[in-house]
Design a protein around this motif. Structure first.
Motif, PDB file in Angstrom:
ATOM      1  N   PRO A   1      -5.281  18.438  12.646  1.00 18.03           N
ATOM      2  CA  PRO A   1      -5.822  17.760  11.455  1.00 18.03           C
ATOM      3  C   PRO A   1      -5.408  18.479  10.172  1.00 18.03           C
ATOM      4  O   PRO A   1      -5.675  19.672  10.006  1.00 18.03           O
ATOM      5  CB  PRO A   1      -7.337  17.828  11.674  1.00 18.03           C
ATOM      6  CG  PRO A   1      -7.531  19.054  12.520  1.00 18.03           C
ATOM      7  CD  PRO A   1      -6.315  19.152  13.400  1.00 18.03           C
ATOM      8  N   LEU A   2      -4.778  17.745   9.278  1.00 14.56           N
ATOM      9  CA  LEU A   2      -4.295  18.357   8.045  1.00 14.56           C
ATOM     10  C   LEU A   2      -5.428  18.670   7.078  1.00 14.56           C
ATOM     11  O   LEU A   2      -5.337  19.610   6.293  1.00 14.56           O
ATOM     12  CB  LEU A   2      -3.289  17.417   7.367  1.00 14.56           C
ATOM     13  CG  LEU A   2      -1.982  17.206   8.138  1.00 14.56           C
ATOM     14  CD1 LEU A   2      -1.154  16.109   7.494  1.00 14.56           C
ATOM     15  CD2 LEU A   2      -1.188  18.510   8.207  1.00 14.56           C
ATOM     16  N   ARG A   3      -6.494  17.882   7.116  1.00 20.66           N
ATOM     17  CA  ARG A   3      -7.611  18.113   6.196  1.00 20.66           C
ATOM     18  C   ARG A   3      -8.556  19.216   6.696  1.00 20.66           C
ATOM     19  O   ARG A   3      -9.456  19.623   5.975  1.00 20.66           O
ATOM     20  CB  ARG A   3      -8.401  16.826   5.992  1.00 20.66           C
ATOM     21  CG  ARG A   3      -7.656  15.747   5.189  1.00 20.66           C
ATOM     22  CD  ARG A   3      -8.606  14.598   4.886  1.00 20.66           C
ATOM     23  NE  ARG A   3      -7.986  13.586   4.050  1.00 20.66           N
ATOM     24  CZ  ARG A   3      -7.374  12.508   4.511  1.00 20.66           C
ATOM     25  NH1 ARG A   3      -7.282  12.325   5.829  1.00 20.66           N
ATOM     26  NH2 ARG A   3      -6.849  11.620   3.691  1.00 20.66           N
ATOM     27  N   GLU A   4      -8.385  19.640   7.939  1.00 21.36           N
ATOM     28  CA  GLU A   4      -9.216  20.710   8.514  1.00 21.36           C
ATOM     29  C   GLU A   4      -8.291  21.760   9.103  1.00 21.36           C
ATOM     30  O   GLU A   4      -8.254  21.984  10.314  1.00 21.36           O
ATOM     31  CB  GLU A   4     -10.150  20.145   9.577  1.00 21.36           C
ATOM     32  CG  GLU A   4     -11.110  19.096   9.069  1.00 21.36           C
ATOM     33  CD  GLU A   4     -11.959  18.516  10.194  1.00 21.36           C
ATOM     34  OE1 GLU A   4     -12.855  19.238  10.690  1.00 21.36           O
ATOM     35  OE2 GLU A   4     -11.711  17.361  10.588  1.00 21.36           O
ATOM     36  N   SER A   5      -7.556  22.420   8.229  1.00 17.63           N
ATOM     37  CA  SER A   5      -6.519  23.334   8.708  1.00 17.63           C
ATOM     38  C   SER A   5      -7.095  24.584   9.367  1.00 17.63           C
ATOM     39  O   SER A   5      -6.431  25.209  10.196  1.00 17.63           O
ATOM     40  CB  SER A   5      -5.571  23.709   7.568  1.00 17.63           C
ATOM     41  OG  SER A   5      -6.296  24.225   6.465  1.00 17.63           O
TER      42      SER A   5
ATOM     43  N   ALA B   1       2.575  10.298  10.897  1.00 19.18           N
ATOM     44  CA  ALA B   1       1.207  10.680  11.257  1.00 19.18           C
ATOM     45  C   ALA B   1       0.485  11.355  10.094  1.00 19.18           C
ATOM     46  O   ALA B   1      -0.742  11.280   9.984  1.00 19.18           O
ATOM     47  CB  ALA B   1       1.228  11.600  12.479  1.00 19.18           C
ATOM     48  N   TRP B   2       1.237  12.020   9.212  1.00 17.69           N
ATOM     49  CA  TRP B   2       0.609  12.689   8.074  1.00 17.69           C
ATOM     50  C   TRP B   2      -0.189  11.707   7.217  1.00 17.69           C
ATOM     51  O   TRP B   2      -1.200  12.092   6.597  1.00 17.69           O
ATOM     52  CB  TRP B   2       1.661  13.394   7.212  1.00 17.69           C
ATOM     53  CG  TRP B   2       2.617  12.450   6.536  1.00 17.69           C
ATOM     54  CD1 TRP B   2       3.837  12.072   6.987  1.00 17.69           C
ATOM     55  CD2 TRP B   2       2.414  11.755   5.298  1.00 17.69           C
ATOM     56  NE1 TRP B   2       4.415  11.180   6.112  1.00 17.69           N
ATOM     57  CE2 TRP B   2       3.558  10.971   5.072  1.00 17.69           C
ATOM     58  CE3 TRP B   2       1.383  11.717   4.373  1.00 17.69           C
ATOM     59  CZ2 TRP B   2       3.705  10.160   3.947  1.00 17.69           C
ATOM     60  CZ3 TRP B   2       1.510  10.900   3.242  1.00 17.69           C
ATOM     61  CH2 TRP B   2       2.669  10.133   3.043  1.00 17.69           C
ATOM     62  N   SER B   3       0.257  10.435   7.165  1.00 15.50           N
ATOM     63  CA  SER B   3      -0.430   9.446   6.329  1.00 15.50           C
ATOM     64  C   SER B   3      -1.830   9.146   6.857  1.00 15.50           C
ATOM     65  O   SER B   3      -2.669   8.595   6.137  1.00 15.50           O
ATOM     66  CB  SER B   3       0.395   8.157   6.241  1.00 15.50           C
ATOM     67  OG  SER B   3       0.481   7.521   7.507  1.00 15.50           O
ATOM     68  N   LYS B   4      -2.093   9.497   8.116  1.00 10.21           N
ATOM     69  CA  LYS B   4      -3.426   9.337   8.704  1.00 10.21           C
ATOM     70  C   LYS B   4      -4.152  10.680   8.806  1.00 10.21           C
ATOM     71  O   LYS B   4      -5.215  10.778   9.418  1.00 10.21           O
ATOM     72  CB  LYS B   4      -3.303   8.710  10.089  1.00 10.21           C
ATOM     73  CG  LYS B   4      -2.656   7.326  10.065  1.00 10.21           C
ATOM     74  CD  LYS B   4      -2.441   6.797  11.476  1.00 10.21           C
ATOM     75  CE  LYS B   4      -1.723   5.451  11.433  1.00 10.21           C
ATOM     76  NZ  LYS B   4      -1.424   4.942  12.799  1.00 10.21           N
ATOM     77  N   GLY B   5      -3.532  11.719   8.208  1.00 15.92           N
ATOM     78  CA  GLY B   5      -4.190  13.021   8.171  1.00 15.92           C
ATOM     79  C   GLY B   5      -3.894  13.926   9.348  1.00 15.92           C
ATOM     80  O   GLY B   5      -4.633  14.879   9.599  1.00 15.92           O
ATOM     81  N   TRP B   6      -2.781  13.663  10.079  1.00 17.81           N
ATOM     82  CA  TRP B   6      -2.468  14.453  11.260  1.00 17.81           C
ATOM     83  C   TRP B   6      -1.042  15.000  11.194  1.00 17.81           C
ATOM     84  O   TRP B   6      -0.145  14.361  10.650  1.00 17.81           O
ATOM     85  CB  TRP B   6      -2.627  13.615  12.523  1.00 17.81           C
ATOM     86  CG  TRP B   6      -4.055  13.295  12.818  1.00 17.81           C
ATOM     87  CD1 TRP B   6      -4.746  12.203  12.368  1.00 17.81           C
ATOM     88  CD2 TRP B   6      -4.981  14.085  13.568  1.00 17.81           C
ATOM     89  NE1 TRP B   6      -6.042  12.256  12.806  1.00 17.81           N
ATOM     90  CE2 TRP B   6      -6.218  13.402  13.549  1.00 17.81           C
ATOM     91  CE3 TRP B   6      -4.878  15.294  14.257  1.00 17.81           C
ATOM     92  CZ2 TRP B   6      -7.348  13.905  14.195  1.00 17.81           C
ATOM     93  CZ3 TRP B   6      -6.002  15.788  14.900  1.00 17.81           C
ATOM     94  CH2 TRP B   6      -7.221  15.091  14.860  1.00 17.81           C
TER      95      TRP B   6
ATOM     96  N   ARG C   1       0.845  -1.193   0.000  1.00 14.88           N
ATOM     97  CA  ARG C   1       0.000   0.000   0.000  1.00 14.88           C
ATOM     98  C   ARG C   1       0.881   1.244   0.000  1.00 14.88           C
ATOM     99  O   ARG C   1       1.934   1.263   0.642  1.00 14.88           O
ATOM    100  CB  ARG C   1      -0.932   0.027   1.214  1.00 14.88           C
ATOM    101  CG  ARG C   1      -1.802  -1.189   1.342  1.00 14.88           C
ATOM    102  CD  ARG C   1      -2.876  -1.022   2.394  1.00 14.88           C
ATOM    103  NE  ARG C   1      -3.971  -0.187   1.922  1.00 14.88           N
ATOM    104  CZ  ARG C   1      -4.971  -0.637   1.147  1.00 14.88           C
ATOM    105  NH1 ARG C   1      -4.988  -1.901   0.760  1.00 14.88           N
ATOM    106  NH2 ARG C   1      -5.945   0.181   0.773  1.00 14.88           N
ATOM    107  N   LEU C   2       0.435   2.252  -0.723  1.00 17.74           N
ATOM    108  CA  LEU C   2       1.116   3.542  -0.740  1.00 17.74           C
ATOM    109  C   LEU C   2       0.191   4.598  -0.148  1.00 17.74           C
ATOM    110  O   LEU C   2      -0.969   4.719  -0.553  1.00 17.74           O
ATOM    111  CB  LEU C   2       1.491   3.955  -2.167  1.00 17.74           C
ATOM    112  CG  LEU C   2       2.520   3.132  -2.923  1.00 17.74           C
ATOM    113  CD1 LEU C   2       2.732   3.741  -4.308  1.00 17.74           C
ATOM    114  CD2 LEU C   2       3.829   3.057  -2.162  1.00 17.74           C
ATOM    115  N   HIS C   3       0.709   5.348   0.809  1.00 18.13           N
ATOM    116  CA  HIS C   3       0.020   6.532   1.312  1.00 18.13           C
ATOM    117  C   HIS C   3       0.680   7.719   0.617  1.00 18.13           C
ATOM    118  O   HIS C   3       1.894   7.923   0.743  1.00 18.13           O
ATOM    119  CB  HIS C   3       0.158   6.638   2.823  1.00 18.13           C
ATOM    120  CG  HIS C   3      -0.507   5.512   3.553  1.00 18.13           C
ATOM    121  ND1 HIS C   3      -1.794   5.585   4.037  1.00 18.13           N
ATOM    122  CD2 HIS C   3      -0.056   4.271   3.860  1.00 18.13           C
ATOM    123  CE1 HIS C   3      -2.116   4.450   4.621  1.00 18.13           C
ATOM    124  NE2 HIS C   3      -1.079   3.632   4.536  1.00 18.13           N
TER     125      HIS C   3
END
Length: 321
Positions: free
Chosen positions: A289-293, A244-249, A130-132
């Motif tokens: 959260p990277l997706r909710e900056s 952690a970035w791979s999980k959006g954090w 798997r690639l993130h």
């Protein structure tokens, strides 16, 4: 590919003609049949033609004017001399693309996958790996019977590698390679070089120069920078925090605020505005959260005593209101 099975330059040129000629709505059934007949004469003909059509798909981003000009250059028959000159130029161009497609520098213009700013993806490979894939990243992948290879042109990825001792798993950039000797690792590439970070098990990182290859083996938490033919060991990190970035954090542990804001901006269409000099010396700790900056920015301001001002969709963070 063995030399005997590779298309010759003449075959490549003819395939380019066919691909350009058939790229239109006015192609007759007779011309399509003639192309199919040519492809059936030799397996190398079909290979060259299929690759040319694949290139045509990669050129889908071209504007209509450029695509029309490309097709007309090959289909023009009314003026043979003009046709010959135009076609020669076209074939030289396609030949250059063909040759470039076999080099990493050339292939960066035709990645299999691009992510937009703010986009994070998880990609399942045919071998079970798997690639993130991080924001603003471009890559290609090729899985063969002998090797599994991912070409990272820019951005960052984390590989979770399925075990297969017979087929090495390699991530390559123009700076070198990272070969999995275990399971999870990340590779990031920017203008300054390539950074390899190991999350689990081991990775061999090699920096490639014209005359030599320097390699080091890395364990969990180890990092290395590949640049200018040199591999440099960097200070170790917490692998789970680093991934952690791979999980959006974004995990910040006494991290300079300016660096945190710069990282959040990588995931935003409209960057957060701030004065680096005015915010120098402020360090923060937390998970964001990277997706909710916008939510991350509000949390940063609340815990550090800073102010957020808003103008339309723009956000600015500062010491004073």
């Amino acid at each position: 590919m063995a030399a005997g099975t590779a298309p010759t330059p003449a075959m490549i040129g003819r395939a380019a003609q066919w691909a350009a000629e058939l790229d239109g709505d006015d192609v007759t059934a007779a011309r399509r049949a003639a192309c199919e007949s040519w492809c059936a004469q030799d397996a190398r003909h079909r290979l060259a033609f299929e690759r040319m059509r694949a290139l045509d798909q990669r050129f889908a981003d071209m504007g209509p004017v450029e695509r029309t000009a490309l097709s007309r250059a090959a289909r023009r028959r009314a003026k043979p001399r003009t046709m010959a000159a135009g076609l020669a130029t076209l074939l030289l161009l396609i030949g250059a693309v063909w040759l470039a497609g076999h080099s990493l520098l050339g292939r960066q213009y035709f990645p299999d996958l691009r992510t937009a700013p703010g986009d994070l993806r998880e990609l399942a490979l045919e071998d079970g790996s798997r690639l993130h894939v991080d924001t603003d990243t471009a890559l290609s992948r090729a899985l063969t019977g002998d090797e599994r290879r991912v070409s990272l042109f820019r951005g960052r990825l984390m590989a979770q590698v399925a075990r297969d001792p017979a087929r090495p798993f390699v991530v390559e950039t123009t700076d070198g390679t990272a070969t999995a000797l275990g399971t999870r690792f990340s590779v990031a590439r920017d203008a300054s070089g390539t950074i390899v970070t190991v999350i689990e098990s081991r990775v061999r990182a090699c920096a490639t120069a014209w005359t030599r290859q320097a390699c080091i083996d890395l364990g969990a938490g180890d990092r290395a920078r590949l640049s200018d033919g040199v591999v440099e060991r960097l200070p170790a990190v917490d692998g789970e925090h680093a991934s952690a970035w791979s999980k959006g954090w974004l995990e910040a542990d006494d991290m300079p605020l300016v660096a945190v804001l710069a990282e959040l901006n990588r995931y935003r269409a409209r960057p957060i505005r701030f004065d680096p000099a005015a915010l120098a010396g402020i360090h923060i700790t937390g998970s964001y959260p990277l997706r909710e900056s916008d939510r991350a920015l509000a949390a940063i301001a609340a815990t550090s005593g800073l102010w957020i001002s808003q103008s339309g969709e723009d956000r600015m963070i500062s010491r004073d209101p």
